[in-house]
Write a protein that holds these residues in place. Structure first.
Motif, short mmCIF file in Angstrom:
data_model
loop_
_atom_site.label_atom_id
_atom_site.label_comp_id
_atom_site.label_asym_id
_atom_site.label_seq_id
_atom_site.Cartn_x
_atom_site.Cartn_y
_atom_site.Cartn_z
N TYR A 1 31.64 26.94 56.88
CA TYR A 1 31.93 28.22 56.18
C TYR A 1 31.73 28.09 54.69
N ARG A 2 31.18 29.12 54.03
CA ARG A 2 30.87 28.99 52.74
C ARG A 2 31.13 30.43 51.87
N TYR A 3 31.30 30.13 50.87
CA TYR A 3 31.76 31.14 49.87
C TYR A 3 30.55 31.89 49.83
N LEU A 4 30.95 33.46 49.84
CA LEU A 4 29.91 34.38 49.70
C LEU A 4 30.06 35.18 48.60
N VAL A 5 29.07 35.39 47.85
CA VAL A 5 29.01 35.89 46.58
C VAL A 5 28.77 37.41 46.77
N SER A 6 29.74 38.28 47.02
CA SER A 6 29.93 39.64 47.53
C SER A 6 30.38 40.59 46.20
N ASP A 7 30.64 41.74 46.82
CA ASP A 7 30.94 43.00 45.94
C ASP A 7 32.40 42.48 45.06
N SER A 8 33.05 41.44 45.82
CA SER A 8 34.17 41.15 45.35
C SER A 8 34.28 39.86 44.32
N ALA A 9 33.04 39.49 43.93
CA ALA A 9 32.90 38.20 43.21
C ALA A 9 33.37 38.57 41.81
N GLU A 10 33.16 39.40 41.19
CA GLU A 10 33.62 39.57 39.85
C GLU A 10 35.23 39.81 39.85
N THR A 11 35.90 40.14 40.83
CA THR A 11 37.27 40.40 40.80
C THR A 11 37.74 39.12 41.30
N VAL A 12 37.34 38.06 42.02
CA VAL A 12 37.58 36.92 42.28
C VAL A 12 37.66 35.91 40.97
N GLU A 13 36.37 36.24 40.07
CA GLU A 13 36.52 35.37 38.97
C GLU A 13 37.56 35.82 38.08
N LYS A 14 37.91 37.00 37.81
CA LYS A 14 39.16 37.36 37.17
C LYS A 14 40.41 36.95 37.78
N LEU A 15 40.42 36.83 38.83
CA LEU A 15 41.61 36.50 39.66
C LEU A 15 41.72 35.01 39.17
N GLU A 16 40.77 34.25 39.41
CA GLU A 16 40.75 32.91 39.25
C GLU A 16 41.19 32.66 37.78
N LEU A 17 40.59 33.33 36.84
CA LEU A 17 40.98 33.23 35.50
C LEU A 17 42.55 33.19 35.27
N LEU A 18 42.91 34.34 35.67
CA LEU A 18 44.30 34.75 35.69
C LEU A 18 45.13 33.53 36.46
N TYR A 19 44.71 33.18 37.59
CA TYR A 19 45.53 32.09 38.11
C TYR A 19 45.65 30.77 37.52
N ASN A 20 44.68 30.43 36.75
CA ASN A 20 44.65 29.34 35.72
C ASN A 20 45.18 29.42 34.61
N THR A 21 45.72 30.69 34.06
CA THR A 21 46.11 30.82 32.93
C THR A 21 47.64 31.40 32.99
N ARG A 22 47.81 31.86 34.10
CA ARG A 22 49.16 32.50 34.32
C ARG A 22 49.55 32.54 35.95
N ARG A 23 49.48 31.15 36.37
CA ARG A 23 49.63 30.86 37.68
C ARG A 23 51.16 31.57 38.08
N SER A 24 52.30 31.38 37.39
CA SER A 24 53.38 31.94 37.97
C SER A 24 53.48 33.48 38.05
N SER A 25 52.69 34.12 37.41
CA SER A 25 52.64 35.59 37.48
C SER A 25 51.94 35.68 38.71
N VAL A 26 50.84 35.12 39.08
CA VAL A 26 49.99 35.56 40.37
C VAL A 26 51.00 35.15 41.49
N MET A 27 51.63 34.00 41.46
CA MET A 27 52.68 33.59 42.51
C MET A 27 53.41 34.66 42.75
N ASN A 28 54.31 34.93 41.72
CA ASN A 28 55.24 36.11 41.92
C ASN A 28 54.94 37.21 42.37
N TYR A 29 53.72 37.71 42.04
CA TYR A 29 53.02 38.86 42.65
C TYR A 29 52.84 38.76 43.93
N ILE A 30 52.17 37.69 44.44
CA ILE A 30 51.62 37.42 45.74
C ILE A 30 52.89 37.45 46.59
#
Length: 126
Positions: free
Chosen positions: A77-106
């Protein structure tokens, strides 16, 4: 930006999480593959890297395939740069800076799918 005006998780990221991310484990697998695009990873290899079992790794990979963020390539399996790629980038930034916020939301999301599945096995009284 992964945040809204008041510093909360943006609507774009919340919508993405609700549609595609049901656990931190699947998010970790997504980011793992994203940063290792140089090869296709088998479920066994992912399980070793993520310290999980191969069956669980395969189910996570298949969920990511179904969501269009990962593709199958032979036995891997390989990561696919898709229409969601920009959102994945933003989510990763958020996860790296505010991990607990992402965890709580999930983990605050309703578990309707699980409840529906469990209800399918309830014995109804006549």
């Amino acid at each position: 930006m992964p945040f809204d005006e008041v510093g909360d998780i943006s609507v774009e990221i919340k919508t993405f999480i609700r549609r595609h991310i049901h656990s931190i484990a699947i998010l970790d697998v997504l980011f793992f593959l994203k940063h290792r695009e140089y090869k296709a990873w088998t479920p066994q290899e992912v399980s070793v890297e993520m310290r999980s079992n191969p069956g669980y790794a395969k189910s996570q990979l298949e969920e990511l395939v179904a969501s269009g963020m990962v593709c199958r390539e032979g036995a891997g399996y390989r990561y696919l740069v898709s229409d969601s790629a920009e959102t994945v980038e933003k989510l990763e930034l958020l996860y790296n800076t505010r991990r607990s916020s992402v965890m709580n939301y999930i983990y605050s999301q309703p578990i309707d799918n699980i409840r529906d599945f469990a209800n399918a096995f309830k014995i109804k009284k006549d």
